[in-house]
Design a protein around this motif. Structure first.
Motif, PDB file in Angstrom:
ATOM      1  N   HIS A   1      54.319  41.822  20.533  1.00 34.66           N
ATOM      2  CA  HIS A   1      55.232  42.943  20.748  1.00 34.66           C
ATOM      3  C   HIS A   1      56.488  42.498  21.504  1.00 34.66           C
ATOM      4  CE1 HIS A   1      52.154  45.627  19.253  1.00 34.66           C
ATOM      5  NE2 HIS A   1      51.296  45.152  20.141  1.00 34.66           N
TER       6      HIS A   1
ATOM      7  N   THR B   1      60.873  43.989  29.431  1.00 35.63           N
ATOM      8  CA  THR B   1      59.731  44.538  28.703  1.00 35.63           C
ATOM      9  C   THR B   1      58.889  43.419  28.113  1.00 35.63           C
ATOM     10  OG1 THR B   1      60.973  46.532  28.143  1.00 35.63           O
ATOM     11  CG2 THR B   1      59.030  46.043  26.807  1.00 35.63           C
TER      12      THR B   1
ATOM     13  N   ARG C   1      54.941  42.507  28.996  1.00 38.76           N
ATOM     14  CA  ARG C   1      53.913  42.478  27.963  1.00 38.76           C
ATOM     15  C   ARG C   1      53.186  41.137  27.948  1.00 38.76           C
ATOM     16  NH1 ARG C   1      57.347  45.726  23.217  1.00 38.76           N
ATOM     17  NH2 ARG C   1      56.996  47.795  24.113  1.00 38.76           N
TER      18      ARG C   1
ATOM     19  N   SER D   1      49.245  40.632  28.767  1.00 39.44           N
ATOM     20  CA  SER D   1      48.403  39.896  27.823  1.00 39.44           C
ATOM     21  C   SER D   1      47.652  38.773  28.516  1.00 39.44           C
ATOM     22  CB  SER D   1      49.266  39.334  26.694  1.00 39.44           C
ATOM     23  OG  SER D   1      48.498  38.539  25.813  1.00 39.44           O
TER      24      SER D   1
END
Length: 267
Positions: free
Chosen positions: A53, A73, A77, A81
């Protein structure tokens, strides 16, 4: 220097994402030139970045175009993860430990003679804590002279933590001290032992005259004997750990009568 590879991206994935930040929306072919990612690999790299993503694609355009997600962002992410990955790894390792614990504990213990020694304050405490953690049935602690293992200021809460853990797993803990040693303990130490240990039904503490030396008898087969520093008796110089059922039995035979004659400890 830190890089995106530290957060789990491959070299090609890191190159492609950085290039997309520079180029803005672009095609796979243009990205291959801008990032030096081979054309034969660029689609796999883009698919991987989409799974993370980190990029978005415009499927309606021909050819298909890609754009990078904003760095804040994207990094959040990647961090999430990595956290999930580490949590899964930790759970896997915990399961492995549980399985191996059951497997290894199933083996009958071997009570052959064996001894080892630790020299120095830190090594002595490490050995003591290790052997306390190995107790399965019974633990006898005897101290007639000041000992670092009863001094929470010196060893922190390590010894008390192990005694609490032993009590929780059902080990019978018996502590025998000389009245002189009890009188010499700081009030804070006495309160810590009382508050954290004395309420356990399998913990008993008594005092007796003519108690000398410092040793721990573990499961009636192993003995940890503290060797004081000749220049400073209040400090441990070494600890000898001896696994010898016959010697342990002789020590137990000497301990039991003194225990029966001892008075309950009151702090």
């Amino acid at each position: 220097m830190t890089s995106l590879r530290d957060l789990g991206l491959s070299e090609y994935e890191a190159r492609a994402y950085r290039a997309l930040l520079r180029t803005g929306a672009t095609t796979a072919k243009e990205l291959s030139r801008a990032s030096d990612v081979p054309m034969g690999r660029v689609y796999d790299v883009l698919n991987s970045l989409e799974q993370y993503h980190l990029i978005r694609s415009q499927a309606a355009s021909r050819p298909k175009k890609y754009v990078a997600v904003e760095p804040d962002t994207a990094l959040d992410r990647l961090l999430e993860s990595k956290r999930q990955e580490l949590a899964e790894k930790a759970e896997q390792y915990e399961n492995v430990v549980d399985e191996l614990t059951d497997e290894l504990d199933a083996a009958e213990p071997v009570h052959d003679q064996f001894w080892t020694a630790a020299v120095g304050a830190d090594e002595t405490i490490d050995l003591l804590v290790e052997r306390l953690a190995a107790a399965d049935d019974s633990l006898v602690m005897v101290a007639g002279t000041p000992s670092p293992q009863f001094d929470l200021d010196a060893v922190g809460n390590l010894v008390v933590d192990e005694l609490e853990a032993a009590l929780d797993r059902g080990v019978e803990v018996s502590m025998l001290m000389s009245p002189g040693l009890v009188d010499s303990l700081p009030e804070s130490v006495g309160q810590s032992y009382v508050n954290r240990l004395s309420s356990a039904p399998n913990f008993r503490a008594r005092t007796a005259e003519n108690v000398t030396g410092v040793f721990n008898l573990i499961d009636d087969v192993e003995v940890c004997i503290e060797v004081p520093n000749p220049l400073d008796p209040g400090q441990a110089f070494a600890m000898i750990d001896l696994k010898d059922p016959e010697f342990a039995a002789d020590l137990r035979a000497t301990f039991d009568p003194r225990w029966e004659e001892a008075a309950p400890l009151s702090l």
